[in-house]
Design a protein around this motif. Structure first.
Motif, PDB file in Angstrom:
ATOM      1  N   PHE A 167       8.837  26.055  -7.681  1.00 50.26           N
ATOM      2  CA  PHE A 167       8.772  27.021  -8.776  1.00 50.26           C
ATOM      3  C   PHE A 167       9.137  28.429  -8.280  1.00 50.26           C
ATOM      4  O   PHE A 167       9.810  29.190  -8.984  1.00 50.26           O
ATOM      5  CB  PHE A 167       7.374  27.034  -9.410  1.00 50.26           C
ATOM      6  CG  PHE A 167       6.959  25.700  -9.995  1.00 50.26           C
ATOM      7  CD1 PHE A 167       7.909  24.762 -10.364  1.00 50.26           C
ATOM      8  CD2 PHE A 167       5.621  25.384 -10.157  1.00 50.26           C
ATOM      9  CE1 PHE A 167       7.542  23.518 -10.886  1.00 50.26           C
ATOM     10  CE2 PHE A 167       5.238  24.146 -10.693  1.00 50.26           C
ATOM     11  CZ  PHE A 167       6.199  23.211 -11.050  1.00 50.26           C
ATOM     12  N   LEU A 181       0.527   4.337  -2.547  1.00 53.98           N
ATOM     13  CA  LEU A 181       0.302   5.693  -2.025  1.00 53.98           C
ATOM     14  C   LEU A 181       1.388   6.649  -2.521  1.00 53.98           C
ATOM     15  O   LEU A 181       1.125   7.814  -2.826  1.00 53.98           O
ATOM     16  CB  LEU A 181       0.273   5.644  -0.489  1.00 53.98           C
ATOM     17  CG  LEU A 181      -0.210   6.888   0.235  1.00 53.98           C
ATOM     18  CD1 LEU A 181      -1.593   7.301  -0.235  1.00 53.98           C
ATOM     19  CD2 LEU A 181      -0.231   6.643   1.743  1.00 53.98           C
ATOM     20  N   PHE A 182       2.599   6.115  -2.615  1.00 49.29           N
ATOM     21  CA  PHE A 182       3.704   6.931  -3.121  1.00 49.29           C
ATOM     22  C   PHE A 182       3.427   7.373  -4.552  1.00 49.29           C
ATOM     23  O   PHE A 182       3.694   8.516  -4.935  1.00 49.29           O
ATOM     24  CB  PHE A 182       5.008   6.133  -3.027  1.00 49.29           C
ATOM     25  CG  PHE A 182       6.226   6.933  -3.415  1.00 49.29           C
ATOM     26  CD1 PHE A 182       6.610   8.025  -2.671  1.00 49.29           C
ATOM     27  CD2 PHE A 182       6.980   6.593  -4.528  1.00 49.29           C
ATOM     28  CE1 PHE A 182       7.728   8.780  -3.028  1.00 49.29           C
ATOM     29  CE2 PHE A 182       8.092   7.327  -4.886  1.00 49.29           C
ATOM     30  CZ  PHE A 182       8.466   8.425  -4.135  1.00 49.29           C
ATOM     31  N   PHE A 213       0.368  13.778  -7.891  1.00 45.82           N
ATOM     32  CA  PHE A 213      -0.007  15.161  -7.600  1.00 45.82           C
ATOM     33  C   PHE A 213       1.164  16.114  -7.853  1.00 45.82           C
ATOM     34  O   PHE A 213       0.963  17.248  -8.273  1.00 45.82           O
ATOM     35  CB  PHE A 213      -0.518  15.283  -6.164  1.00 45.82           C
ATOM     36  CG  PHE A 213      -1.997  15.014  -6.052  1.00 45.82           C
ATOM     37  CD1 PHE A 213      -2.896  16.049  -5.814  1.00 45.82           C
ATOM     38  CD2 PHE A 213      -2.510  13.743  -6.217  1.00 45.82           C
ATOM     39  CE1 PHE A 213      -4.259  15.810  -5.749  1.00 45.82           C
ATOM     40  CE2 PHE A 213      -3.869  13.484  -6.152  1.00 45.82           C
ATOM     41  CZ  PHE A 213      -4.751  14.519  -5.919  1.00 45.82           C
ATOM     42  N   LEU A 214       2.381  15.646  -7.594  1.00 43.33           N
ATOM     43  CA  LEU A 214       3.546  16.496  -7.860  1.00 43.33           C
ATOM     44  C   LEU A 214       3.655  16.758  -9.369  1.00 43.33           C
ATOM     45  O   LEU A 214       3.809  17.903  -9.805  1.00 43.33           O
ATOM     46  CB  LEU A 214       4.821  15.815  -7.349  1.00 43.33           C
ATOM     47  CG  LEU A 214       6.113  16.599  -7.531  1.00 43.33           C
ATOM     48  CD1 LEU A 214       6.125  17.842  -6.661  1.00 43.33           C
ATOM     49  CD2 LEU A 214       7.331  15.744  -7.217  1.00 43.33           C
ATOM     50  N   VAL A 271      -0.592   4.333   5.974  1.00 45.74           N
ATOM     51  CA  VAL A 271      -0.197   2.938   5.757  1.00 45.74           C
ATOM     52  C   VAL A 271      -0.339   2.137   7.060  1.00 45.74           C
ATOM     53  O   VAL A 271      -0.786   0.982   7.053  1.00 45.74           O
ATOM     54  CB  VAL A 271       1.246   2.877   5.210  1.00 45.74           C
ATOM     55  CG1 VAL A 271       1.731   1.443   5.144  1.00 45.74           C
ATOM     56  CG2 VAL A 271       1.307   3.506   3.831  1.00 45.74           C
ATOM     57  N   SER A 297       0.974  18.978 -10.752  1.00 40.20           N
ATOM     58  CA  SER A 297       1.200  20.407 -10.494  1.00 40.20           C
ATOM     59  C   SER A 297       1.994  21.030 -11.632  1.00 40.20           C
ATOM     60  O   SER A 297       1.714  22.156 -12.062  1.00 40.20           O
ATOM     61  CB  SER A 297       1.971  20.609  -9.179  1.00 40.20           C
ATOM     62  OG  SER A 297       1.301  19.979  -8.143  1.00 40.20           O
ATOM     63  N   LEU A 298       2.989  20.287 -12.101  1.00 42.46           N
ATOM     64  CA  LEU A 298       3.783  20.778 -13.230  1.00 42.46           C
ATOM     65  C   LEU A 298       2.917  20.845 -14.490  1.00 42.46           C
ATOM     66  O   LEU A 298       2.958  21.844 -15.229  1.00 42.46           O
ATOM     67  CB  LEU A 298       4.983  19.855 -13.461  1.00 42.46           C
ATOM     68  CG  LEU A 298       5.861  20.206 -14.654  1.00 42.46           C
ATOM     69  CD1 LEU A 298       6.584  21.525 -14.428  1.00 42.46           C
ATOM     70  CD2 LEU A 298       6.879  19.110 -14.935  1.00 42.46           C
ATOM     71  N   GLY A 358       0.496   7.820  -5.768  1.00 39.53           N
ATOM     72  CA  GLY A 358      -0.525   8.870  -5.642  1.00 39.53           C
ATOM     73  C   GLY A 358       0.097  10.219  -5.343  1.00 39.53           C
ATOM     74  O   GLY A 358      -0.248  11.241  -5.957  1.00 39.53           O
ATOM     75  N   MET A 359       1.036  10.237  -4.397  1.00 39.16           N
ATOM     76  CA  MET A 359       1.720  11.481  -4.055  1.00 39.16           C
ATOM     77  C   MET A 359       2.454  12.048  -5.258  1.00 39.16           C
ATOM     78  O   MET A 359       2.392  13.238  -5.558  1.00 39.16           O
ATOM     79  CB  MET A 359       2.741  11.230  -2.930  1.00 39.16           C
ATOM     80  CG  MET A 359       2.137  11.026  -1.578  1.00 39.16           C
ATOM     81  SD  MET A 359       3.294  10.237  -0.431  1.00 39.16           S
ATOM     82  CE  MET A 359       4.620  11.390  -0.405  1.00 39.16           C
ATOM     83  N   PRO A 367       2.176  17.599  -1.973  1.00 43.72           N
ATOM     84  CA  PRO A 367       3.059  17.675  -3.151  1.00 43.72           C
ATOM     85  C   PRO A 367       2.819  18.925  -3.997  1.00 43.72           C
ATOM     86  O   PRO A 367       3.744  19.430  -4.637  1.00 43.72           O
ATOM     87  CB  PRO A 367       2.702  16.410  -3.943  1.00 43.72           C
ATOM     88  CG  PRO A 367       2.185  15.457  -2.938  1.00 43.72           C
ATOM     89  CD  PRO A 367       1.475  16.294  -1.917  1.00 43.72           C
ATOM     90  N   PHE A 400       1.831   9.806   5.063  1.00 47.84           N
ATOM     91  CA  PHE A 400       2.108   8.527   4.401  1.00 47.84           C
ATOM     92  C   PHE A 400       2.214   7.405   5.435  1.00 47.84           C
ATOM     93  O   PHE A 400       1.550   6.372   5.336  1.00 47.84           O
ATOM     94  CB  PHE A 400       3.426   8.687   3.634  1.00 47.84           C
ATOM     95  CG  PHE A 400       3.931   7.446   2.960  1.00 47.84           C
ATOM     96  CD1 PHE A 400       3.446   7.081   1.723  1.00 47.84           C
ATOM     97  CD2 PHE A 400       4.902   6.663   3.556  1.00 47.84           C
ATOM     98  CE1 PHE A 400       3.926   5.943   1.087  1.00 47.84           C
ATOM     99  CE2 PHE A 400       5.384   5.525   2.940  1.00 47.84           C
ATOM    100  CZ  PHE A 400       4.891   5.167   1.698  1.00 47.84           C
ATOM    101  N   SER A 431       0.836  -1.217   0.000  1.00 46.97           N
ATOM    102  CA  SER A 431       0.000   0.000   0.000  1.00 46.97           C
ATOM    103  C   SER A 431       0.866   1.261   0.000  1.00 46.97           C
ATOM    104  O   SER A 431       0.482   2.284  -0.573  1.00 46.97           O
ATOM    105  CB  SER A 431      -0.988   0.005   1.168  1.00 46.97           C
ATOM    106  OG  SER A 431      -0.378  -0.402   2.342  1.00 46.97           O
ATOM    107  N   GLY A 432       2.046   1.183   0.641  1.00 43.94           N
ATOM    108  CA  GLY A 432       2.958   2.332   0.626  1.00 43.94           C
ATOM    109  C   GLY A 432       3.404   2.652  -0.788  1.00 43.94           C
ATOM    110  O   GLY A 432       3.465   3.825  -1.179  1.00 43.94           O
ATOM    111  N   GLY A 433       3.698   1.616  -1.565  1.00 47.64           N
ATOM    112  CA  GLY A 433       4.115   1.827  -2.951  1.00 47.64           C
ATOM    113  C   GLY A 433       3.034   2.517  -3.759  1.00 47.64           C
ATOM    114  O   GLY A 433       3.300   3.453  -4.519  1.00 47.64           O
ATOM    115  N   THR A 485      -0.975  13.577   2.186  1.00 41.14           N
ATOM    116  CA  THR A 485      -0.159  12.942   1.159  1.00 41.14           C
ATOM    117  C   THR A 485      -0.482  13.465  -0.236  1.00 41.14           C
ATOM    118  O   THR A 485       0.394  13.495  -1.088  1.00 41.14           O
ATOM    119  CB  THR A 485      -0.349  11.410   1.169  1.00 41.14           C
ATOM    120  OG1 THR A 485      -1.736  11.124   1.251  1.00 41.14           O
ATOM    121  CG2 THR A 485       0.358  10.770   2.323  1.00 41.14           C
TER     122      THR A 485
END
Lengths: 218, 656
Positions: B315, A35-36, A42-43, B273, A46-47, A38-39, B307, B269, A31-33, B303
């Motif tokens: 930026f 969720l990562f 979003f990063l 988890v 943003s770009l 997912g994070m 970001p 995070f 689940s951590g993988g 989470t």
């Protein structure tokens, strides 16, 4: 009745508790993988938002004067190498699941080499950018893209390298047993980590392709 | 095999332990050698010096930098290497480096004694205490700056500070408080109590948890450094183009927020988890305590929203250092881009602050009302609903700028929509209190105050979501009063409710009730006397962030300022209570002083390093107060039952 296992520090667990802890640990990697990812989405979003926001605003007609583009050859090379790293990880895991650890290791080292080269080229590309960072909206977002892509590739390099280094040690720990089939907790943890890493690299492949298309092809 | 109610009795010795990630922690006592806060400070200092030198070396070849006296690259590198040195000094990077050599976690080494609070400790209880101290340092720093603001506003014509200094104080106050508020519950109480409440013996990623605290503390140093770089004039929102025009203090703001966002992501995070994977057997989602529901909703926001803040900060830093033009309209960028990115994080941030407060209150009310939590499922659904909707309201911060006017009704609607799940949560509290025989202990008083304050803050928020009202009162003291009512009146009161409620479990010592009551009443009364007049001041037209105002508003401002000083003094009573109760005249707390059914109260005090001797098997939810024949909360196994001073059955039977 089950046994309590007492370790050398005088603390105790039952086998059921150890199994529970192991399941929770492996679930956490899984689940951590996700969720990562997912994070990270979003990063990167943003770009992408910044790119399209400035593109549609086109303030002072300075979104992209003269249709300037980042160094295309470098872009192709970095994208190709990233795809190679991701492809190798996915291919390697398929082989690993069939019990072929050697293929996985070879694919992993090839993928790591490709990612390292991509990292180097991403840094080197800064030397070759044909526009001033603040000359336009495109130029600004391109610089932002190179930073975020650098971070992405660095994460790929770190994850691949630590997994490969772990695989080397694990061989000793398992005494020659195949990591894919072993029920040793370390092997189970390792498999979960390989699965999460491969999943992340698959995500990186998709994200890199979209970013590449945005910054070099559109 | 699964854990069941059948409990083991035989003991075997096993010299060869299990893999480290499922082994119990190794205990160790350490002296001054090794890595600790001292080495972190040395690392941070050396990093700062090196970064500053490096930045000057790199940028010295550019005449426009050499002649400007403002080398943002030197400031950025100094701060970046300071953070890196800080993390290396505390030992945060030992494990990531060890992993590169293929080593797995070397077992969780838990240092004993008081020095553990100054180390990179992996015990969630130690990290929780570290966070308590950390957020209080943030809070009191921001509070002192608030005193400076209110001092300046005592008189519209006689000034203590210049206009420039005043706005920098306001900016620093706002930023520090927002950074603090984003972690004030999740950091201390979330990290400490979530594993205990879900019956877990550990966090999923203890190193990430410890990392979140130490990078949070580095964020404090970074944002505080802005004062030494001349401050920043933008307020906590950092709007461009003022951001672009500001001096090097702005780098501290941008980099500080980026650093804090990394800490927020790490904390969220790990908590998410942990809650998903480490719930004890039998703890289905319908048995999860409401505080844990609030934390998982918050963790999702942390989470996913943080970001965006990280990207926005990156930026901004690029604009200040390598001269990109993300937020520079004249060069193809847009100042509105910052507003969008900032508020896409910023509005979920509001609920990052509010939801844990609701969780605390929802957890405490049943204990003192001696009634089950009313409509538990609706409360949980309300929290998830708030978390989801919070991503769709950010444009209401742009009603006056950067938005197509035709879009305003849509975002007015989504903003008003979010008041529905928020209202659910509020009504759950009211339903719990209905016909209850309430025990007015100090934590309960703080909870009641949360409802009182949040009602005012929430209703004024509904006004503000309406475009016509928003256009009228935007940028004034009305808005300022609204968000102080929600954040301080809601979150900070809830935080103190949580502290008074759980400190006896955390430290094993009772808080002094008389001092607690003094603290509560002074804080409650003077909070309202400080901020309620600001609604009127705002409606009469006083703008935020301006150090002078119309003469006819002086009486109200003076009233507000004097109340603010007394509000500040109320926190001294809290500090005195801590000093008295915990250090000068400590008194042992009963194992379960409030007769709570919560799982966290059912383990021994002081809490064993591994929380529960046996992993509990959960039988029901923890809110069966005053219910005859209510089932036992959990099966703790024989050994734990013997060790715990207050087994669950005793609390339950007391209610029957």
């Amino acid at each position: 009745m089950t046994d309590i296992i007492k370790d050398s520090h005088g603390m105790s667990d039952t086998p059921e508790e150890r199994e529970f802890e192991l399941r929770a640990h492996i679930g956490s990697i899984w689940s951590g993988g996700r969720l990562f990812i997912g994070m990270y989405t979003f990063l990167i979003a943003s770009l992408a938002f910044s790119y399209f926001y400035l593109r549609s605003s086109n303030n002072g007609l300075l979104w992209r004067p003269d249709h300037v583009t980042g160094p295309t050859a470098y872009g192709w090379a970095i994208w190709s190498l990233t795809m190679l790293a991701a492809g190798m990880a996915i291919f390697g895991r398929r082989r690993f699941r069939k019990g072929n650890s050697a293929d996985w290791m070879i694919a992993g080292w090839v993928g790591l080499s490709a990612a390292l080269l991509a990292l180097f080229l991403q840094v080197w590309e800064w030397q070759k950018i044909p526009f001033y960072p603040g000359s336009s909206g495109y130029a600004s977002t391109f610089i932002g893209y190179t930073i975020i892509n650098l971070l992405t590739i660095a994460i790929v390099v770190y994850w691949l390298e630590t997994t490969l280094a772990r695989a080397l040690r694990l061989r000793k720990e398992l005494g020659g047993e195949n990591a894919e089939y072993s029920m040793h907790p370390s092997a189970q943890s390792f498999r979960a980590n390989v699965a999460s890493m491969t999943y992340f690299l698959g995500f990186v492949a998709i994200a890199s392709t979209l970013m590449f298309a945005m910054f070099y092809l559109l | 095999m699964t854990i069941s109610a059948e409990r083991p009795t035989e003991v075997n010795d096993m010299g060869d332990g299990p893999p480290d990630f499922i082994a119990q922690p190794k205990l160790r006592r350490h002296g001054l050698l090794g890595q600790h806060l001292g080495t972190a400070i040395i690392g941070g200092f050396l990093g700062y010096i090196l970064g500053h030198w490096l930045g000057n070396y790199i940028a010295s070849g550019y005449p426009y930098i050499a002649n400007s006296g403002q080398n943002s690259i030197a400031v950025l590198l100094a701060l970046a290497l300071m953070v890196l040195g800080w993390l290396i000094g505390i030992g945060a990077l030992n494990y990531p480096f060890a992993k590169m050599l293929g080593r797995e976690a070397k077992g969780e080494v838990e240092y004993q004694g008081w020095t553990r609070y100054f180390r990179y400790n992996l015990d969630h209880k130690v990290v929780g205490i570290q966070y308590v101290v950390g957020v209080l340092v943030f809070f009191f720093t921001g509070g002192l700056l608030a005193m400076a603001i209110r001092t300046e506003l005592l008189n519209p014509t006689v000034h203590v500070f210049s206009a420039d200094t005043y706005i920098k104080i306001v900016s620093e106050h706002g930023t520090i408080m927002m950074m603090m508020a984003s972690s004030v519950v999740v950091g201390p109480l979330g990290n400490y109590f979530v594993p205990l409440m879900i019956g877990a013996r550990r966090m999923a990623f203890p190193r990430i948890e410890a990392f979140s605290f130490w990078i949070f503390s580095a964020g404090y140093l970074v944002i505080f450094s802005a004062l030494f770089f001349g401050g920043f004039p933008t307020g906590w929102t950092g709007y461009a183009p003022l951001q672009t025009q500001a001096g090097p203090g702005m780098i501290s703001y941008l980099f500080g927020f980026a650093i804090i966002s990394i800490g927020m992501m790490a904390a969220g995070f790990n908590l998410a988890v942990t809650i998903i994977n480490y719930r004890a057997p039998g703890m289905t989602w319908s048995r999860v305590p409401i505080f844990v529901w609030s934390i998982i909703a918050t963790a999702a926001l942390l989470t996913l929203a943080s970001p965006v803040l990280l990207a926005a900060g990156l930026f901004g830093i690029l604009d200040k250092t390598v001269q990109t033009a993300f937020y520079v309209t004249e060069h193809g960028g847009s100042s509105y881009l910052w507003e969008n990115l900032f508020w896409f994080f910023g509005h979920p941030e509001v609920y990052i602050m509010a939801l844990p407060g609701f969780g605390i209150v929802g957890e405490i009310l049943p204990v003192f009302a001696r009634k089950p939590l009313f409509a538990y499922r609706i409360a949980a659904a309300g929290m998830i609903g708030v978390a989801l909707l919070s991503f769709f309201v950010w444009q209401h911060h742009l009603f006056q700028s950067g938005i197509n006017p035709d879009m305003r009704p849509l975002f007015m609607l989504t903003t008003e929509l979010i008041s529905i799940p928020t209202g659910f949560i509020f009504l759950v509290g009211m339903g719990t209190l209905y016909k209850a025989r309430i025990r007015y202990e100090v934590p309960m008083l703080f909870c009641m105050a949360v409802y009182f304050n949040f009602l005012i803050g929430g209703v004024s928020g509904v006004f503000l979501s309406d475009v016509p009202v928003n256009v009228t009162v935007h940028g004034g003291f009305f808005v300022l009063s609204h968000f102080h009512y929600t954040i301080m009146g809601g979150l900070i009161f809830a935080f103190f409710a949580g502290l008074y409620f759980w400190l006896p479990k955390m430290t094993g010592k009772k808080m002094n009730k008389k001092l607690g009551l003094w603290h509560f009443w002074t804080m409650f009364v003077f909070f309202n006397l400080t901020f309620f007049p600001m609604f009127i001041i705002g409606l009469l037209g006083q703008p935020r962030r301006v150090f002078t105002y119309a003469k006819n508003l002086q009486t109200l401002n003076d009233f507000s300022s004097i109340s603010a000083f007394l509000l500040g003094a109320s926190f001294l009573i809290f500090v005195a209570n801590i000093m008295w109760s915990q250090f000068i005249s400590p008194e042992k707390s009963p194992a379960n002083p409030w007769d709570s059914l919560g799982l966290e109260w059912q383990t021994a005090t002081p809490i064993p390093i591994y929380n529960f001797e046996r992993i509990p098997v959960i039988m029901t939810d923890p809110y069966h107060y005053s219910e005859p024949g209510a089932p036992a909360l959990a099966d703790f196994g024989q050994a734990t039952m013997a060790a715990s001073a207050s087994p669950p059955s005793s609390s339950t039977s007391a209610d029957q």
